[in-house]
Design a protein around this motif. Sequence first.
Motif, mmCIF file in Angstrom:
data_model
loop_
_atom_site.group_PDB
_atom_site.id
_atom_site.type_symbol
_atom_site.label_atom_id
_atom_site.label_comp_id
_atom_site.label_asym_id
_atom_site.label_seq_id
_atom_site.Cartn_x
_atom_site.Cartn_y
_atom_site.Cartn_z
ATOM 1 N N PHE A 482 0.826 -1.008 0.085
ATOM 2 C CA PHE A 482 0.013 -0.003 -0.051
ATOM 3 C C PHE A 482 0.930 1.227 0.132
ATOM 4 C CE2 PHE A 482 -4.255 1.759 0.179
ATOM 5 C CZ PHE A 482 -4.063 3.014 0.723
ATOM 6 N N PRO A 483 1.412 1.554 -1.182
ATOM 7 C CA PRO A 483 2.409 2.526 -1.426
ATOM 8 C C PRO A 483 1.584 4.094 -0.638
ATOM 9 C CG PRO A 483 1.853 2.015 -3.350
ATOM 10 C CD PRO A 483 1.633 0.896 -2.532
ATOM 11 N N SER A 484 2.332 4.917 -0.038
ATOM 12 C CA SER A 484 1.544 5.861 0.573
ATOM 13 C C SER A 484 1.955 7.447 -0.187
ATOM 14 C CB SER A 484 1.883 6.190 1.959
ATOM 15 O OG SER A 484 1.687 7.553 2.368
ATOM 16 N N PRO A 485 1.085 7.719 -0.991
ATOM 17 C CA PRO A 485 1.470 9.107 -1.727
ATOM 18 C C PRO A 485 1.966 10.180 -0.708
ATOM 19 C CG PRO A 485 -1.097 8.919 -1.535
ATOM 20 C CD PRO A 485 -0.487 7.447 -0.841
ATOM 21 N N SER A 486 1.484 10.312 0.496
ATOM 22 C CA SER A 486 1.680 11.335 1.169
ATOM 23 C C SER A 486 3.348 11.141 1.840
ATOM 24 C CB SER A 486 1.006 11.569 2.705
ATOM 25 O OG SER A 486 0.771 10.359 3.345
ATOM 26 N N VAL A 487 3.601 9.951 2.121
ATOM 27 C CA VAL A 487 5.158 9.734 2.496
ATOM 28 C C VAL A 487 5.957 9.783 0.914
ATOM 29 C CG1 VAL A 487 6.703 7.654 3.039
ATOM 30 C CG2 VAL A 487 4.357 8.007 4.191
ATOM 31 N N PHE A 488 5.478 9.176 -0.131
ATOM 32 C CA PHE A 488 6.276 9.180 -1.088
ATOM 33 C C PHE A 488 6.836 10.679 -1.637
ATOM 34 C CE2 PHE A 488 6.703 9.780 -6.119
ATOM 35 C CZ PHE A 488 7.880 8.696 -6.032
ATOM 36 N N VAL A 489 5.939 11.856 -1.465
ATOM 37 C CA VAL A 489 6.232 12.995 -1.761
ATOM 38 C C VAL A 489 7.474 13.500 -1.088
ATOM 39 C CG1 VAL A 489 5.411 15.502 -1.661
ATOM 40 C CG2 VAL A 489 3.883 13.947 -2.409
ATOM 41 N N TYR A 490 7.500 13.143 0.018
ATOM 42 C CA TYR A 490 8.700 13.391 1.018
ATOM 43 C C TYR A 490 9.940 12.677 0.629
ATOM 44 C CZ TYR A 490 5.731 16.694 3.381
ATOM 45 O OH TYR A 490 4.700 17.618 3.740
ATOM 46 N N THR A 491 10.122 11.850 -0.210
ATOM 47 C CA THR A 491 11.124 11.202 -0.637
ATOM 48 C C THR A 491 12.091 12.075 -1.690
ATOM 49 O OG1 THR A 491 10.065 9.976 -2.270
ATOM 50 C CG2 THR A 491 10.294 8.925 -0.244
ATOM 51 N N LEU A 492 11.617 13.260 -1.743
ATOM 52 C CA LEU A 492 12.411 14.067 -2.364
ATOM 53 C C LEU A 492 12.804 15.383 -1.545
ATOM 54 C CD1 LEU A 492 9.898 14.683 -5.429
ATOM 55 C CD2 LEU A 492 11.995 13.566 -5.418
ATOM 56 N N PRO A 493 14.061 15.207 -1.377
ATOM 57 C CA PRO A 493 14.894 16.192 -0.160
ATOM 58 C C PRO A 493 14.519 17.638 -0.385
ATOM 59 C CG PRO A 493 16.432 15.312 -1.518
ATOM 60 C CD PRO A 493 15.379 14.888 -2.151
ATOM 61 N N ASN A 494 14.290 18.250 -1.917
ATOM 62 C CA ASN A 494 14.008 19.547 -1.972
ATOM 63 C C ASN A 494 12.599 19.961 -1.635
ATOM 64 O OD1 ASN A 494 12.776 18.205 -4.512
ATOM 65 N ND2 ASN A 494 12.206 20.272 -4.813
ATOM 66 N N ILE A 495 11.743 18.995 -1.159
ATOM 67 C CA ILE A 495 10.367 19.431 -0.632
ATOM 68 C C ILE A 495 10.633 20.334 0.463
ATOM 69 C CG2 ILE A 495 8.250 18.653 0.534
ATOM 70 C CD1 ILE A 495 8.516 18.019 -2.569
ATOM 71 N N VAL A 496 11.544 20.280 1.279
ATOM 72 C CA VAL A 496 11.919 21.085 2.441
ATOM 73 C C VAL A 496 11.991 22.387 1.939
ATOM 74 C CG1 VAL A 496 14.459 20.796 2.458
ATOM 75 C CG2 VAL A 496 12.959 21.631 4.704
ATOM 76 N N THR A 497 12.599 22.694 0.873
ATOM 77 C CA THR A 497 12.779 24.179 0.388
ATOM 78 C C THR A 497 11.340 24.612 -0.203
ATOM 79 O OG1 THR A 497 13.404 23.561 -1.961
ATOM 80 C CG2 THR A 497 15.092 23.776 -0.311
ATOM 81 N N GLY A 498 10.486 23.832 -0.759
ATOM 82 C CA GLY A 498 9.154 24.228 -1.114
ATOM 83 C C GLY A 498 8.477 24.399 0.190
ATOM 84 N N GLU A 499 8.562 23.734 1.019
ATOM 85 C CA GLU A 499 7.585 24.084 2.381
ATOM 86 C C GLU A 499 8.192 25.360 2.818
ATOM 87 O OE1 GLU A 499 5.144 22.437 3.187
ATOM 88 O OE2 GLU A 499 5.389 20.296 3.279
#
Length: 562
Positions: A482-499
């Motif tokens: 059951f792959p989690s979309p909400s977890v998968f998004v954060y497997t990109l480290p640059n998401i922190v800069t987006g946040e």
Amino acid sequence: MIKVIADNILSPLGLTTRDNVEAVHQGLSALQRYVQRWQLPEPFVASLFSDAQWAELQVEGLTRFESIVVQSVSRALQGVDVPLTERTCFILSTTKANVEHIACCEPAETLPAEAAQRIAEHLGFSTQPLVVCNACTSGVVAQITAMRLLSSGSYDYAVVCGADVQSQFIVSGFQSLKSTSDVPCRPFDIERLGLNLGEAAATLVLARCTEDNGEAWYLNAGAIYNDALHITNPSPKGVGSTLALQSVLQHTSTEALALVNLHGTATMYNDQMESKAIEAAGLSAVPANALKGYYGHTMGAAGVLETILSLHQVDNGTVEGTRGFSEMGVSGKVNIAATARPVAQGDVVKLISGFGGCNGAVRYSREPQHAASAPRSWHTAHSLTLTPDSLTIDGHEEAATTAGSQWLTHLYKTRVGDYAKYYKMDALCKLGFLASELLLQAEDEERFVERTDRAVVLFNHSSSIVADREFQKSIASADDFFPSPSVFVYTLPNIVTGEIAIRNCYRGETSFYILPHPDHPMMQQVIETTLCHADTHSMLCGWVEAMDAEHFEARLQLVIKD
């Protein structure tokens, strides 16, 4: 002046640039339908290397990902005199590197920084490798980083390679986001259903030169902007992409453009956003195309591969057709076609966007232009260090009152407390977001005001290892898949800069880099040369490392251009 002196493309369509250019010109596509590949329950369409190609590309002792990087770089360097000394930098663009091995190897072995180090040592580079991990924009950001480092005089040559291989981890993640199509993709078409994935490696070799010594392509401009809207959905009006296009076109006219190569993922929102950005930038009449119908989305390779192909198309006097396109399905005016068209010589613009709200563009020309060549002077206005033991802001230290992650939660509740999305973030984003909030509280300026003059540039070694491990748990068992979309998004480290950009309404540059270790001279070079961009007047930058929820370190600065 930054000159292209060599290139290479390795893809399922061919193992040389010439083979790939010819395959696209013939209208060939590497996209195929796969059923039960990697034991995935849903079928998917992708562009994957064949077993015969892997037999030729595999390098003994290296992984699949490392092998295609070594092969592409080696082939690009054949026939050009590029000494691999301290005057040559190696920049690797990738999103997930060796993540396919996360279930069977020690986590450290799968990190992009470790892979880059092994690749650099195998190839004989003297300098530390720099990894750009900025989601789908990585390949364009890598070119811009190379342009800046060369223009500053820090190096004479830059080898830029973009690469990714596909795996159960990546395909299941995109499927969980409902963004894939199980038929060949149709960029900008009214019947488009989603993206296809692909794997490839592509290399550009760039050189700093002081005079125009013959006909060549020159990298004359590059820009990166953020939508500051959402970590997965692009701005409906294409705000970040429009800003990037306007920036790279400042010193040229639309009449000088031969081609705009688009990201064209064939997802509903991306293609619509790009069409609005093209229209807003005044480029509706310029010939445009997208190449995902031939290769799928090659992720970290896309920005480099599609740039190389675009340059060769214009060399050949042709704008190749957008494969899969039939009837316009976007509201913005874009000059694309299903078949190839003749084109006059002129400049090439490559546009790209990605998760985390990031957008990038580069412009190549036959006539060289001088970019900002000297690093700007700057000073640190505020600094912060946050560890499990203490918080230090501008030299004032406060000991931790609780342990590990509880310390971060305590700081959030007592110092921030008004951004509930914090609790949904992964460990890296929680750390980076909280550290940025505490640092910005020390600044005596109005918060949450839209601005394009502030960049967010972060570095680490561990990439997004915490989220990677968490997502792998959701696909580790066939009985509990059951792959989690909400977890998968954060497997990109640059998401922190987006946040951080979303929270603060920052529409300036956001970039994420990975290093084998905290290489302070390299970090300073990147920071200084980023400040050379005319629109960037200040920057939130530094090291953000989260090995797990209890072991972390953030060392941030707020720097101001003098």
